[in-house]
Every structure is written in C-alpha cells, then in structure tokens.
Scaffold this motif. Structure first.
Motif, PDB file in Angstrom:
ATOM      1  N   PRO A 175      53.203  35.384  32.339  1.00  0.00           N
ATOM      2  CA  PRO A 175      52.435  36.568  32.746  1.00  0.00           C
ATOM      3  C   PRO A 175      52.871  37.136  34.096  1.00  0.00           C
ATOM      4  O   PRO A 175      53.024  36.401  35.074  1.00  0.00           O
ATOM      5  N   LYS A 176      53.061  38.457  34.134  1.00  0.00           N
ATOM      6  CA  LYS A 176      53.440  39.142  35.366  1.00  0.00           C
ATOM      7  C   LYS A 176      52.173  39.597  36.082  1.00  0.00           C
ATOM      8  O   LYS A 176      51.360  40.327  35.522  1.00  0.00           O
ATOM      9  N   VAL A 177      52.051  39.177  37.326  1.00  0.00           N
ATOM     10  CA  VAL A 177      50.838  39.434  38.108  1.00  0.00           C
ATOM     11  C   VAL A 177      51.076  40.574  39.091  1.00  0.00           C
ATOM     12  O   VAL A 177      52.116  40.630  39.755  1.00  0.00           O
ATOM     13  N   GLY A 178      50.101  41.471  39.191  1.00  0.00           N
ATOM     14  CA  GLY A 178      50.154  42.553  40.163  1.00  0.00           C
ATOM     15  C   GLY A 178      48.887  42.597  40.994  1.00  0.00           C
ATOM     16  O   GLY A 178      47.820  42.166  40.551  1.00  0.00           O
ATOM     17  N   LEU A 179      49.003  43.119  42.196  1.00  0.00           N
ATOM     18  CA  LEU A 179      47.865  43.314  43.100  1.00  0.00           C
ATOM     19  C   LEU A 179      47.555  44.800  43.152  1.00  0.00           C
ATOM     20  O   LEU A 179      48.415  45.608  43.521  1.00  0.00           O
ATOM     21  N   LEU A 180      46.346  45.201  42.762  1.00  0.00           N
ATOM     22  CA  LEU A 180      45.977  46.609  42.762  1.00  0.00           C
ATOM     23  C   LEU A 180      45.967  47.132  44.192  1.00  0.00           C
ATOM     24  O   LEU A 180      45.296  46.572  45.066  1.00  0.00           O
ATOM     25  N   ASN A 181      46.716  48.210  44.410  1.00  0.00           N
ATOM     26  CA  ASN A 181      46.890  48.710  45.778  1.00  0.00           C
ATOM     27  C   ASN A 181      47.163  50.208  45.733  1.00  0.00           C
ATOM     28  O   ASN A 181      47.296  50.799  44.656  1.00  0.00           O
ATOM     29  N   ILE A 182      47.275  50.821  46.918  1.00  0.00           N
ATOM     30  CA  ILE A 182      47.490  52.266  47.011  1.00  0.00           C
ATOM     31  C   ILE A 182      48.969  52.624  47.089  1.00  0.00           C
ATOM     32  O   ILE A 182      49.309  53.797  47.213  1.00  0.00           O
TER      33      ILE A 182
END
Length: 349
Positions: free
Chosen positions: A178-185
């Motif tokens: 699984p590829k993980v991302g951090l929600l950001n601007i």
C-alpha cells in the motif's frame, strides 16, 4: 473464538431509521453473508418494526434499555445509561459473545463505548475511523483515516493511522504494498502547517510503510494512493463533501438521462452500467467506517443508514474479522511499542 463464522452484534436502536431499517439490513445480512446476527435493543420495538415478526426467529435478540441520543454528551450518557444498546453491544464483544459491533447511532458514543469497554490495542494512542472511497481506477479503492474520531492530532497519531491503514489495505483490500500519502496543501515536503511538517518527517522515516509523499485534495480519488492520513477534522469534512458530490452526480444522472424518447431508450440499455456507477459512487454501498485501534471490530455507520448500508456495514465487519485485522495491526508492534522494519511484500502465512 472457536467458531470461524463471524457473530455480529448490531445496535438495533441507533440511527435515524432505527429500528426498522436496521432490522431489515440485519435480516438480509444473516441470509446472504453467512454470519450470525445478534440484534441489540428493545425486543418489543424490534418485533414491531418488521411486517413479519416470524422472520426474526433466525436472529438472536439481546435486550437493551434505551439509546444514546444524538444531542447527548457521550461519556455522561454512557454512564447514565449502562444498559443502552451500544453499551450492551460492546459488552457482547468484550465477553466474546460477538466478534464485532455495527452501529448507526451516535458515533461519539460508539467510539467512547469501544474505548471504555474494549480498550485500545497495545501501542495505539488514539483510534481512527477509516473510510473506504472509490477512485478513478476501477477496483482500486483508497482508505482515508481519520474521518472523525480525533479532531486534534499529534504527528505520532497520524503515523499510527498510516500503519493501521496499511494493514487494512494490504489484508482486506488486497494491495500488496500500500502506498501511503499525507493529505496536505501541496506536494512539496516543505508545505503545510506544523502538524503536516512533523508528520511528513515521521512517515518518511518509518520503514514499515510505503510513504510516497503528500497528497493534495485533487489526489484523494486519483488512485495514486492506497492510504491517505489526516486529522479527524479535515477527514470528516472531506468525507461529507465527497458523499455530497456523489449524491449530486447520481441525481444529475437521474435527471438528465431519461430526457425524451431516445433518452428513455438509452437509460433502459444503460441500466447495468448505471447500477455499477451507483455501486461505485453511493456511500450506502460502503456501509460506514471501521474504528481501527480498539481491541475489537467496530463499524460506525452513517446516522441516516438504511437497510443497504447496514448490510454493507455487516459485510465490512465480517471482512475485518475474517482477515484478522486486529491481530495484524497488533503484530506490527513489539514489546516496546516500536514499529519493526517489515518488508512490504511480507505475507502472513
């Protein structure tokens, strides 16, 4: 537990359409999903909620007294109402009489009851609600967490969310790495507030997950990420906005396609496609969110849930139980509550 057939406790009194829609969803779930259902609530109201009370003979009804109303403060209400349906349902899991809980009632009360009666998994500071969304890539969903359990978060909470989401994505959604991302601007590592900057560093250093960077709002449903983490304030806004967009899109299709004779003919021909579109976009098809991090399987459904949502919530609970999500999350923490280095391709035997 000895049996491999999941036993699901359903809070029959929680939600806007309780108990009639909850009971209808429970009956369908037991008939089609191969689970045992325990309906928790007022036996008289449950019996009166279905046209044919004899249908309930296949379900076990566990008596409870009252429910936690939406306007009540969770902790105080749980203490004042020890026999409320959500309390009784959680107690069934604690005593190993059930493997999971499904509730469309007060989400704060469900989370508080889970924490009070089941406790947290070792190494988890805060539980998170994970919601599964469709993406632009067919058959490739994304899990977003937290979508409402924690309005304020610390970086280590988000790191734990990433780990729990990765476990769920791998073993329930079938994503090998699984590829993980951090929600950001912004995509750049230098973007965001203090929480985002500190969390980015933690995720980058965590060798147990596959962190590929920041995810902007436009990336959420792109299919480029399998797990996206954020605090519960942002996640809850995102969840409700996405649900509203899905409802608008479905409504536009309903209004525009039947226009004129050719439109009606086209709509008839497109029925199978439209059904699949609804399945991909309608939040009722996803059932709710899994409360990850507590020592028990708990599905928190929408307050407006009707029978299809409850059916799908039970399906989510069964999948989490069958795939041993709790045990797999716990296995990611050693005795010192530190994450070990694990190969992304490692598969449990």
């Amino acid at each position: 537990m000895g049996s491999t057939r999941a036993r699901i406790a359903i809070d029959a009194m929680g939600g806007d359409h309780a108990p009639s829609e909850i009971v209808a969803g429970a009956l369908r779930a037991q008939a089609e999903l191969g689970v045992e259902v325990l309906l928790v609530g007022d036996p008289k109201q449950i019996a009166a909620s279905t046209p044919n009370a004899s249908n309930l003979s296949s379900l076990e009804i566990v008596p409870a007294e009252g429910t936690i109303e939406m306007g009540e403060e969770p902790l105080g209400a749980l203490r004042r109402k020890p026999k409320a349906s959500i309390n009784v349902a959680m107690e069934l899991v604690k005593k190993n009489r059930a493997d999971a809980v499904v509730s469309a009632g007060h989400s704060g009360a469900a989370m508080a009851a889970a924490l009070l009666r089941l406790g947290r998994l070792k190494g988890i500071d805060r539980p998170a609600i994970g919601a599964v969304f469709p993406t632009m890539i067919q058959g490739k969903p994304v899990i977003i967490l937290d979508v409402g359990a924690n309005v304020d978060c610390r970086p280590k909470f988000l790191e734990q969310f990433a780990t729990m989401g990765s476990v769920y994505s791998q073993y329930v959604l079938g994503v090998s790495a699984p590829k993980v991302g951090l929600l950001n601007i912004g995509e750049e590592s230098s973007k965001g507030n203090d929480l985002a900057l500190r969390t980015h560093q933690l995720l980058q250093e965590n060798q147990a997950i596959s962190f590929i960077g920041n995810a902007e709002g436009r990336d959420v449903l792109s299919g480029h990420f399998d797990v996206i983490v954020c605090d519960g304030f942002v996640g809850n806004v995102l969840l409700k906005f996405a649900e509203a967009v899905g409802e608008v899109a479905l409504q536009i299709l309903r209004e525009e396609l039947p226009q004129g004779l050719h439109g009606k003919l086209g709509t008839s021909l497109l029925k199978p496609n439209l059904k699949r579109i609804k399945q991909r976009m309608d939040h009722a098809e996803h059932g709710g969110g899994l409360l990850l991090g507590v020592d028990g399987v708990c599905i928190i459904s929408h307050g407006s849930s009707q029978a299809p949502s409850i059916f799908n919530a039970v399906r989510l609970a069964r999948e989490a139980f069958d795939n041993r999500v709790l045990e797999r999350i716990q296995a990611n923490y050693d005795e010192t509550n530190q994450l070990p280095t694990v190969s992304s391709s490692q598969v449990d035997s």
